[in-house]
Design an enzyme around this catalytic site. Sequence first.
Site, PDB file in Angstrom:
ATOM      1  N   ASP A 186       0.808  -1.212   0.000  1.00 55.85           N
ATOM      2  CA  ASP A 186       0.000   0.000   0.000  1.00 55.85           C
ATOM      3  C   ASP A 186       0.849   1.273   0.000  1.00 55.85           C
ATOM      4  O   ASP A 186       0.713   2.116   0.877  1.00 55.85           O
ATOM      5  CB  ASP A 186      -0.930  -0.041   1.224  1.00 55.85           C
ATOM      6  CG  ASP A 186      -1.866   1.160   1.292  1.00 55.85           C
ATOM      7  OD1 ASP A 186      -2.330   1.604   0.234  1.00 55.85           O
ATOM      8  OD2 ASP A 186      -2.107   1.650   2.416  1.00 55.85           O
ATOM      9  N   GLU A 434       3.211  -8.040   7.333  1.00 56.44           N
ATOM     10  CA  GLU A 434       1.975  -8.690   6.922  1.00 56.44           C
ATOM     11  C   GLU A 434       2.145  -9.726   5.817  1.00 56.44           C
ATOM     12  O   GLU A 434       1.454  -9.677   4.794  1.00 56.44           O
ATOM     13  CB  GLU A 434       0.940  -7.631   6.497  1.00 56.44           C
ATOM     14  CG  GLU A 434       0.601  -6.665   7.616  1.00 56.44           C
ATOM     15  CD  GLU A 434      -0.636  -5.814   7.339  1.00 56.44           C
ATOM     16  OE1 GLU A 434      -1.125  -5.819   6.197  1.00 56.44           O
ATOM     17  OE2 GLU A 434      -1.126  -5.162   8.280  1.00 56.44           O
ATOM     18  N   TYR A 487      -7.013  -3.127  12.254  1.00 59.91           N
ATOM     19  CA  TYR A 487      -7.844  -1.982  11.848  1.00 59.91           C
ATOM     20  C   TYR A 487      -9.301  -2.211  12.236  1.00 59.91           C
ATOM     21  O   TYR A 487     -10.191  -2.183  11.397  1.00 59.91           O
ATOM     22  CB  TYR A 487      -7.666  -1.727  10.345  1.00 59.91           C
ATOM     23  CG  TYR A 487      -6.292  -1.159  10.061  1.00 59.91           C
ATOM     24  CD1 TYR A 487      -6.054   0.195  10.205  1.00 59.91           C
ATOM     25  CD2 TYR A 487      -5.228  -1.992   9.729  1.00 59.91           C
ATOM     26  CE1 TYR A 487      -4.788   0.727  10.014  1.00 59.91           C
ATOM     27  CE2 TYR A 487      -3.954  -1.470   9.532  1.00 59.91           C
ATOM     28  CZ  TYR A 487      -3.745  -0.118   9.676  1.00 59.91           C
ATOM     29  OH  TYR A 487      -2.490   0.415   9.491  1.00 59.91           O
ATOM     30  N   GLU A 523       0.596  -1.286  14.176  1.00 66.06           N
ATOM     31  CA  GLU A 523      -0.286  -0.459  13.338  1.00 66.06           C
ATOM     32  C   GLU A 523      -1.692  -0.467  13.908  1.00 66.06           C
ATOM     33  O   GLU A 523      -2.170  -1.508  14.374  1.00 66.06           O
ATOM     34  CB  GLU A 523      -0.371  -0.971  11.890  1.00 66.06           C
ATOM     35  CG  GLU A 523       0.849  -0.692  11.041  1.00 66.06           C
ATOM     36  CD  GLU A 523       0.656  -1.108   9.567  1.00 66.06           C
ATOM     37  OE1 GLU A 523      -0.492  -1.097   9.081  1.00 66.06           O
ATOM     38  OE2 GLU A 523       1.668  -1.454   8.931  1.00 66.06           O
TER      39      GLU A 523
HETATM   40  C1  GCB Z   1      -1.488  -2.253   6.661  1.00 66.37           C
HETATM   41  C2  GCB Z   1      -0.181  -2.149   5.962  1.00 66.37           C
HETATM   42  C3  GCB Z   1       0.141  -0.740   5.555  1.00 66.37           C
HETATM   43  C4  GCB Z   1      -1.106  -0.053   5.013  1.00 66.37           C
HETATM   44  C5  GCB Z   1      -2.172  -0.031   6.083  1.00 66.37           C
HETATM   45  C6  GCB Z   1      -3.471   0.590   5.578  1.00 66.37           C
HETATM   46  O1  GCB Z   1      -1.775  -3.165   7.360  1.00 66.37           O
HETATM   47  O2  GCB Z   1       0.874  -2.690   6.718  1.00 66.37           O
HETATM   48  O3  GCB Z   1       1.165  -0.764   4.603  1.00 66.37           O
HETATM   49  O4  GCB Z   1      -0.838   1.235   4.543  1.00 66.37           O
HETATM   50  O5  GCB Z   1      -2.443  -1.314   6.498  1.00 66.37           O
HETATM   51  O6  GCB Z   1      -3.679   1.776   5.765  1.00 66.37           O
HETATM   52  O7  GCB Z   1      -4.263  -0.138   4.999  1.00 66.37           O
END
Ligand code: GCB
Length: 616
Positions: A186, A434, A487, A523
């Site tokens: 990403d 990941e 997330y 994260e």
């Molecule tokens: C993740 C990735 C990261 C992305 C992020 C996102 O898990 O490690 O590279 O930018 O999520 O914002 O989706």
Amino acid sequence: GLGSGVLYPRESRSRELKELGGFWAFRADDSPGRDEGFTRGWAEKGLVETGPVLEMPVPSSYNDVTQEAALRDFVGWAWYERHAWVPSSWVAENANRRVVLRFGSVHYNAIVWVNGKEVTRHEGGHLPFEADITAIVRTPASTPCRITVAVNNTLTPSTLPPGSIEYMRDTLRYPRGYFVQNIQFDFFNYAGIHRPVLLYSTPDAFIDDVTVLTDFHDDLGVVNYNVSVVGADECQLMVSLSDREGHEVAKGEANCSDGVGTLKVARPKLWWPLTMRPEAGYLYTLQVHAKSLVRGEQREDWYNLPVGIRTVRVTATQFLINGEPFYFRGFGKHEDSDIRGRGFDWAILAKDLNLIRWLGANSFRTSHYPYAEELMDACDRLGIVIIDECPGVGITQPANFGNASLEHHLAVMGELVRRDKNRPSVVMWSVANEPASQLSIAEPYFKTVIEHTRHLDPTRPVTYVINQSFQTDKAAQYTDVVCLNAYYSWYHDAGHLEVIVPQLRYTLDGWHAKHGKPVLQTEYGADTIPGLHSDPPLMFTEEYQVAVMKSYFKVFDEKRDAYFIGEMIWNFADFATQQGITRVVGNKKGIFTRQRQPKSAAFLLRERYWKLANVT
Ligand code: GCB
């Protein structure tokens, strides 16, 4: 190759350097096969002589500098060229010196020629490489040499990061020759000469590598050194360690044939992370002096290495720096900014360091690739703690676990450890972000990569960053620390803030119970368009980002004294990505905008991090 060191070039009594930043001639090879540069001999005949060129800044990504969409999205070989004078004192007949051409990083594949002769190739961005060009620039002296670099950003299933090219041959739906580069991560696949290019010169018998390992017992600091000298028939090493004021605190001698020794420092000033002690980032200087004989003649070389005396250790529940529990207050970052893309820039570096201190943060992860040495140097000096990640991001397809991938992955870890092994700021290696760690193939793959890394550096913990569940992941058993990305209320249960607390609690507890290792949140976050507001909070507003954070904080605080060792929000700043329906001109999970201006989240994080700084 890894047969040699890659010491950061530093001036000394015996070493000089010359920067090659500025405009280089540039041409992207847009021929259908992207091979005209090779078939028409651009390196041999000269780039300027064989076609039209642009002026391209170095260092910088080339993508965002012009108004051409085709260059922004270009895939294939792009060519750079410039002329440079090699100082005659470096190449004079009795100079007895060598001349080295060094690249801080070029993304992705690079081939380098000097005066039309190939001098080196390198695979992979984000890491330095160099070539001894003495023989080529010596004759004819007193003319500028011509340096040509071909850069190819094509990603394959076995590059790091991986990707693939897809050709669309249906001419009813696509123009002839249409293809896309599919990337599995990403962030935008910026390309070009991303970091400084240097010419430097050392004596022909020279200090090739230095490795230090530090420790302390009671009131005695220990600096073990290992120095290798190349090009000498015989040689003696003198090493001395001086404090910040320049006073010598220890010295020793060694024979070059083994090059090892131990320095002992009474009442050492330890290297502490930012805010853990009033004085953070204390660095000694290790002065290495090699006195050599080459065919009966004397040579001398000096190299100064900053050294921080500190230890790192992991228990089942804690991350210890100098024996004291360390709590990570940080974020994931990117090397990313307007216009220059991934190109190194001193002003962006300074701004980011100032923002890190403003926030009361103490750490970050080099997501998702190694960062510039200039930044790493600053973190050593300031006491900013780093989780040093290799470009192993997007390892999500079975095709990314083959032998070619594994071999390259091992080589990259070798290059990364070689570059950063002496840095006190680096406290842990991350071998991937990941990956598809639920696949059976992931188990032996990561066992090998992690064991290899531990073998290269037995002093630092090793991890990879996980987005699988503790039920599905197969390789966390090999890591020292469990690093988790999540997330909640974003990619799952979108908009439902109330799921965060139970889901996070369940996950953190589950991971710790299963592996008996400390757990770090590497994260979490939410995309936020600055200036969008809503109460009650809606996704993409500043209020939603703040609400997400507050829910995570609740659980972080619950687990902090148990086994939870730190929090890293995603992301420090907004950053460019490839275009897609979930990305509004890039990823907007920054607490700062891409221009480094604060969203509401930045103020909340600042309040929290300073509060934690005073209690942890
Ligand atoms: C993740 C990735 C990261 C992305 C992020 C996102 O898990 O490690 O590279 O930018 O999520 O914002 O989706």
